[in-house]
Design a protein around this motif. Structure first.
Motif, PDB file in Angstrom:
ATOM      1  N   VAL A 174      32.700  48.108  40.806  1.00 54.90           N
ATOM      2  CA  VAL A 174      33.769  47.872  42.015  1.00 54.90           C
ATOM      3  C   VAL A 174      34.356  46.512  41.974  1.00 54.90           C
ATOM      4  N   GLY A 175      33.477  45.604  41.592  1.00 57.79           N
ATOM      5  CA  GLY A 175      33.909  44.145  41.533  1.00 57.79           C
ATOM      6  C   GLY A 175      34.749  43.972  40.063  1.00 57.79           C
ATOM      7  N   MET A 176      34.431  44.715  39.259  1.00 59.58           N
ATOM      8  CA  MET A 176      35.493  44.622  37.983  1.00 59.58           C
ATOM      9  C   MET A 176      36.695  45.417  38.434  1.00 59.58           C
ATOM     10  N   LEU A 177      36.782  46.464  39.258  1.00 54.78           N
ATOM     11  CA  LEU A 177      38.070  47.103  39.346  1.00 54.78           C
ATOM     12  C   LEU A 177      39.009  46.275  40.440  1.00 54.78           C
ATOM     13  N   VAL A 178      38.105  45.212  41.268  1.00 52.67           N
ATOM     14  CA  VAL A 178      38.986  44.362  42.252  1.00 52.67           C
ATOM     15  C   VAL A 178      39.581  43.236  41.443  1.00 52.67           C
ATOM     16  N   VAL A 179      38.745  42.756  40.545  1.00 52.27           N
ATOM     17  CA  VAL A 179      39.540  41.776  39.515  1.00 52.27           C
ATOM     18  C   VAL A 179      40.383  42.396  38.783  1.00 52.27           C
TER      19      VAL A 179
END
Length: 190
Positions: free
Chosen positions: A89-94
């Motif tokens: 999820v963190g990677m998707l947000v970035v």
């Protein structure tokens, strides 16, 4: 009767008569009027009215807003880490912010040199450009080094409008009312 109808002063509160007269003269002045640019007004036409300081201010302001926005996004990312949502999820947000920023940068940069061919499509991209606000701020920052953002486009349009207006003015010579009366006199003689 109201207070406003009793006064004979035609100027608005807080304005002087000369300011009102010059604004009225500008509104009735013949010919095309330059389109104002955000933060610059019409100072881009003759590069007057602290134009250089305005460009420097826009550059500093957009860079400061970009840096502040990056800090806000960093705090948001740290909030995701604290919430332990996972690395995916963190990677998707970035990735989402990076892609949206790239789109916003490109669309903002293109907007400085040409009008959108399809305004409806630009309205549909407004959400992406809002999410990628960092890209739009960077485009403003970079563009202020060469000109006021959008100055070249507006200058081209303004000069073309002046040429069209001059051609129309030169085509209208003489008094049109006098031509009508001359034609009417010729028609009566026949």
């Amino acid at each position: 009767m109201s207070e406003n109808s009793e006064t004979s002063d035609d100027t608005a509160p807080g304005t002087t008569e000369s300011a009102t007269a010059s604004a009225g003269a500008a509104a009735t002045a013949p010919g095309p009027q330059p389109e104002p640019i955000r933060f610059f007004g019409t100072t881009w036409v003759a590069h007057d009215g602290n134009y250089g300081l305005r460009r420097a201010g826009v550059a500093v302001g957009s860079l400061a807003a970009t840096v502040a926005s990056c800090f806000v996004l960093r705090f948001a990312y740290q909030g995701l880490e604290i919430a332990e949502v996972g690395s995916f999820v963190g990677m998707l947000v970035v990735l989402m912010f990076a892609v949206c920023s790239a789109i916003a940068f490109r669309k903002t940069w293109e907007g400085f040199s040409s009008r959108p061919a399809d305004p409806g499509r630009e309205d549909n991209l407004r959400g992406l450009k809002t999410i990628g606000f960092i890209g739009a701020l960077l485009a403003y920052f970079i563009r202020t080094f060469t000109e006021a953002p959008g100055e070249k486009l507006r200058r081209t349009e303004y000069e073309e409008a002046q040429v069209r207006f001059a051609r129309r003015r030169s085509a209208r010579t003489g008094n049109p009312a006098a031509r009508r009366t001359a034609k009417a006199k010729k028609a009566r003689r026949k």
